[in-house]
Motif scaffolding. Structure first.
Motif, short mmCIF file in Angstrom:
data_model
loop_
_atom_site.label_atom_id
_atom_site.label_comp_id
_atom_site.label_asym_id
_atom_site.label_seq_id
_atom_site.Cartn_x
_atom_site.Cartn_y
_atom_site.Cartn_z
N GLU A 1 8.15 -1.08 -7.92
CA GLU A 1 8.38 0.40 -7.83
C GLU A 1 8.30 0.93 -6.52
OE1 GLU A 1 5.07 1.50 -10.35
OE2 GLU A 1 6.12 1.26 -12.47
N ALA A 2 8.98 0.21 -5.67
CA ALA A 2 9.03 0.52 -4.22
C ALA A 2 10.34 1.31 -3.90
CB ALA A 2 8.84 -0.81 -3.49
N LYS A 3 10.24 1.93 -2.63
CA LYS A 3 11.59 2.57 -2.35
C LYS A 3 11.84 1.62 -0.91
CE LYS A 3 13.08 6.92 -0.05
NZ LYS A 3 14.13 6.85 -0.60
N ILE A 4 13.16 1.65 -0.87
CA ILE A 4 13.91 0.85 0.31
C ILE A 4 14.26 1.83 1.04
CG2 ILE A 4 15.95 -0.35 0.85
CD1 ILE A 4 16.27 -1.38 -1.73
N CYS B 1 0.73 -1.20 -0.15
CA CYS B 1 0.15 0.02 -0.04
C CYS B 1 0.74 1.34 0.16
CB CYS B 1 -1.17 0.04 1.20
SG CYS B 1 -0.13 0.04 2.70
N GLU B 2 2.03 1.15 0.57
CA GLU B 2 2.69 2.44 0.58
C GLU B 2 4.04 2.33 -0.16
OE1 GLU B 2 2.65 5.12 2.36
OE2 GLU B 2 0.72 4.60 3.48
N GLN B 3 4.23 1.12 -0.98
CA GLN B 3 5.33 0.83 -1.80
C GLN B 3 6.59 1.10 -1.20
OE1 GLN B 3 3.70 3.25 -5.20
NE2 GLN B 3 4.15 1.37 -6.45
N GLU B 4 7.00 0.49 -0.05
CA GLU B 4 8.19 0.75 0.73
C GLU B 4 8.47 -0.74 0.93
OE1 GLU B 4 7.30 5.11 2.88
OE2 GLU B 4 6.56 3.17 4.09
#
Length: 449
Positions: free
Chosen positions: A46-49, A22-25
């Protein structure tokens, strides 16, 4: 929510990515030296580490936590007892990280090391999984003898074994039976002694099958845990300290290795590590070379035979294997010790062919060196009159080998004896024949000869 498990098959290491869809984290747990697989995984979603959690300063591999922090800005989390040199956020008992609908909770679970933590994943109102680092494995628990002389916090194995007893019973066994167990290692690691081949389990299943979770006194637990642990490779202490500092960038370290098309002149004082198959090595190799065969255990034996800080040449049978081995060398932080790397087709020194038939009928005419680990030699004697010097100790104990008779070297299956015979040949080869029994050792049964 997604949990992705990554495996380094050579070091039997598991690392993890926890994804909030949901937050793409993403938060990573115990990443390997090469960060690229995690970056590629993040791109896929398409997520951020946003974070990297270290369950403890690992001994058997180098982590990319600092590089990932420097590249992505992700926060590094570790227990405050770790005494790290890099910027981090303390993740001590009771601390929590929330992202999306996911909550990660820290449990202080000393035993493998004083600063070990386990991480409980809470989602949809209940605990779903626990990342146990080197505390709880599938079928086993972490060894307690790796921090007796390294790290900022040092402890005797008996003291850590007692802490492990309580960490397992007072922390992990109190989790719900359905909680999934995700360890940092599987079968083949030297961080435990009886791991399952499974890559995950549950708390309930481990309560039934894992010896370390059975009902027993603390005295019996400590005795069992401190008995017959595997040997400790030379590089383990080096990696603990390197992980506390944070390693340099993986790709930069690889690029700095001096790769030669063909060496014109080698420094005779620098060790040559030859990773070609043993049959090719024996047909012709460079003077003084050690044959650490390209295979699943290459980095383990490299870090057991070559001490940290010792420069060495690295050579392989072809360019593809050479590049792979440079990367695998970097996984234990040894890439800076490579003087240069090159492909070898042959050499001027030839190892004599094992006179097998004569050896079978006249074993007393040879000095037999058993390079298996001490525990192996005690459990199963193959030759009555043999001298056991484990492969990882062989270079330091080479003077213990008598030089009156030809020497035969054996292990359990053939790969270690290739390295052992080459080490001994470098010392004795000009004086007396040195032979590798190799895979022929399998033809000898377990009764003493």
């Amino acid at each position: 929510m997604i949990i992705e498990q990554f495996k380094d098959e050579f070091l039997a290491h598991y690392s993890y990515a926890v994804v909030s869809e949901c937050e793409q984290e993403i938060i990573l747990i115990d990443p390997s030296r090469n960060p690229e697989p995690y970056y590629e995984f993040a791109k896929k979603f398409e997520a951020k580490i946003i974070g990297v959690i270290e369950t403890h300063p690992h001994a058997d591999f180098v982590s990319s936590h600092l590089e990932i922090h420097q590249t992505t800005g992700a926060t590094i989390y570790a227990h405050s007892l770790t005494g790290v040199s890099y910027p981090f956020s303390p993740f001590d008992e009771g601390d929590e990280i929330s992202f999306g609908k996911i909550k990660l909770k820290s449990l202080h679970t000393p035993g493998h090391s004083p600063d070990s933590i386990s991480i409980v994943l809470h989602h949809d109102g209940r605990d779903k999984a626990v990342f146990t680092g080197d505390t709880l494995f599938i079928g086993d628990c972490g060894r307690p003898d790796l921090r007796e002389s390294v790290g900022n916090l040092q402890a005797k194995r008996e003291d850590l074994a007692q802490k492990m007893y309580h960490s397992l019973r007072d922390k992990l066994m109190k989790l719900a039976d359905e909680v999934i167990v995700y360890p940092a290692h599987g079968s083949g690691t030297l961080c435990g002694k009886a791991l399952s081949t499974a890559n995950s389990s549950t708390i309930g299943a481990e309560k039934i099958s894992n010896w370390s979770l059975q009902e027993m006194t603390i005295e019996d637990f400590v005795k069992e845990l401190t008995t017959d642990q595997p040997f400790i490779p030379k590089y383990f202490g080096f990696d603990v300290d390197l992980n506390r500092k944070g390693a340099s960038e993986f790709s930069t370290g690889i690029d700095k290795v001096n790769v030669l098309v063909k060496p014109e002149q080698l420094n005779a004082d620098i060790l040559v590590v030859d990773a070609r198959p043993e049959n090719l090595f024996k047909e012709g190799y460079l003077p003084g070379a050690i044959n650490i065969v390209y295979g699943k255990k290459f980095e383990t034996w490299l870090g057991s035979i070559v001490k940290p800080g010792e420069q060495f040449y690295l050579t392989a049978a072809n360019e593809e294997q050479l590049q792979e081995l440079i990367s695998r060398t970097a996984s234990i932080g040894y890439e800076t010790f490579i003087e240069s790397a090159f492909v070898t087709e042959s050499g001027d020194v030839i190892m004599p062919v094992m006179p097998l038939e004569y050896f079978i009928t006249n074993p007393d005419e040879f000095t037999i060196i058993d390079v298996r680990n001490e525990n192996e030699a005690k459990k199963k004697s193959i030759f009555k009159e043999s001298l056991n010097i484990p492969l990882g100790e062989l270079r330091e104990r080479i003077k213990e080998i008598p030089a009156e008779k030809p020497i035969v070297v054996h292990c359990a299956g053939g790969s270690r004896s290739a390295a052992g015979s080459s080490i001994i040949a470098a010392e004795f080869g000009a004086k007396i024949p040195v032979y590798d029994l190799g895979g022929a050792v399998r033809d000898f049964n377990s009764t003493e000869k």
